[in-house]
Design an enzyme around this catalytic site. Sequence first.
Site, short mmCIF file in Angstrom:
data_model
loop_
_atom_site.label_atom_id
_atom_site.label_comp_id
_atom_site.label_asym_id
_atom_site.label_seq_id
_atom_site.Cartn_x
_atom_site.Cartn_y
_atom_site.Cartn_z
N ASP A 3 15.00 33.48 -47.86
CA ASP A 3 15.48 31.99 -47.56
C ASP A 3 16.29 31.97 -46.34
O ASP A 3 17.29 32.25 -46.46
CB ASP A 3 15.93 31.52 -48.89
CG ASP A 3 15.91 29.99 -48.74
OD1 ASP A 3 15.52 29.40 -47.58
OD2 ASP A 3 16.05 29.47 -49.90
N CYS A 62 12.64 24.74 -45.24
CA CYS A 62 12.34 25.29 -46.63
C CYS A 62 10.85 24.85 -47.44
O CYS A 62 9.72 25.57 -47.27
CB CYS A 62 13.21 25.38 -47.58
SG CYS A 62 14.96 26.19 -46.97
N HIS A 93 10.53 25.02 -55.25
CA HIS A 93 10.94 24.07 -53.88
C HIS A 93 9.68 23.38 -53.28
O HIS A 93 9.82 23.02 -52.25
CB HIS A 93 11.75 24.76 -53.09
CG HIS A 93 12.53 23.71 -52.31
ND1 HIS A 93 12.96 23.93 -50.89
CD2 HIS A 93 13.00 22.54 -52.61
CE1 HIS A 93 13.56 22.84 -50.43
NE2 HIS A 93 13.78 21.78 -51.37
N ASP A 112 11.04 32.26 -44.92
CA ASP A 112 10.31 31.00 -44.85
C ASP A 112 10.68 30.15 -43.47
O ASP A 112 9.76 29.33 -43.42
CB ASP A 112 10.85 30.24 -46.28
CG ASP A 112 12.46 29.88 -46.05
OD1 ASP A 112 13.22 30.46 -45.33
OD2 ASP A 112 12.68 29.11 -46.80
N ASN A 113 11.41 30.45 -42.79
CA ASN A 113 11.98 29.90 -41.58
C ASN A 113 13.04 30.64 -40.68
O ASN A 113 13.36 31.74 -41.32
CB ASN A 113 12.14 28.15 -41.81
CG ASN A 113 13.20 28.33 -42.78
OD1 ASN A 113 12.95 27.52 -43.71
ND2 ASN A 113 14.58 28.67 -42.58
#
Length: 464
Positions: free
Chosen positions: A37, A77, A136, A277-278
């Site tokens: 994350d 996210c 999420h 995720d990014n």
Amino acid sequence: MSFRIKTVQLLLAALLSTVVNKVFSQEKPNIIVILTDDQGWADVGFNGSTDIPTQNLDRLASQGVVFSNGYVTHPYCSPSRAGLLTGRYQARFGHDCNMPYNVENDTTVGTPLSEKMISEALKEQGYRTSAIGKWHVGDHPDLYPPAQGFDHWFGFPGGGMNYWGKAKNDIQTIYRNGKAVPENELNYLTDDFTDEAIKFISKKEDKPFFMYLAYNAPHAPDHATKEYLEKTKHIEYAGRSIYAAMVNAVDTNVGRIDSTLVANNIKDNTIIVFLSDNGGRIEHADNKPYRGHKGMLFEGGIKVPFFMTWPKKIKENQHYQNIVSSLDLFPTFLNAAGAKAKKEKQLDGVDLLPYITNKVKSAPHDELFWRSSGNFEYAVRKGDYKLYKSAYKNKTLLFNLKKDSLERYDISDGNSKIIANLEAAYKKWDAKNIDPNWFDPHAKNVIKEEKKWEQIRKKSTNSN
């Protein structure tokens, strides 16, 4: 007579060996997706990190293929996770934003149940499925993992949580299959998630498994145990040192998972994918050499550390240079499981295995697209060129990534034909999307961040 018997025995042995090998070759692989994350591109050794110890991740990366141009579908996210899990550009179903903050969200806010997730597709192929860690993609209980094809779930629904497992509200609570886990059973979430993963992997069942292991590390808040802090005490910048300890915690636990696969004699036929995720968060993460960070559509916001291993099928020590996307995981897994991904007409990605095993010489993609908060920001990568309509810079930028992979030189002036071509490609792609189903504060935050950036730079020129 004995010669004939011996000949028959040899023929039967050869036939049996052929049958066994054929069955073995058709055995469905176990599949593990390890998602971090807000981890920066350069926050792993296999991408050049020199300060964060990531020896387990580096070793695993060397056992398969590192994607040097691996992208996710969104710079932050929730939308990125929605794209990965569905194999679809999340704008197709209006999931352009994180869930709204500080409100109680209903079933219309999140990835809808009508979207088919990897977990559901693999259950159809006989897999047992597990979601562990951060979810999420829907705050409402009707959108939690058990409703999205996961047999087993251990984690929290929301976008962030403290690492000690202290519950704050319904979406910042650790659940196991829908029931809250007593806080005295939790220690440090990165370790706790791994403990649960090892239990699931070690179950003696005939079915292959799919595991989506989404660590919340190294997302804020910055929490680390003394054990992990000890491994990063050489980093003199305190914030970076804590962040690095959180990354090292992931690395240590990935090593534990790898050891479990070896101990259970299943590593050879297990696919492991690791990615973030990014792009890295604005504080403490390292996206070098790329421009930008989480939230931006510069390379630093959407290009991530990314590798895949499968000892049975994928050769080690590979660095794949063509562009790939997290969208490609769904069809890759489905075909590896013996199904036909082409039957899933909704998918936007491609099966990567023919490309990374050199059965197909062409590139998986010539173009990729990104959209954030509707058309507030968007980007297109097509061939060597990338167009970025940047709300941060209040301008449409153009880069030649072959000549300028770091996006330092905007060449929009004098290249109107290239811009028109990329804009047309974007409009054609966007015509298949829908408007965002909800909005988050991203647009406001972009304006605030850019103004702060300008003010700080301007202040440095003040001689007083």
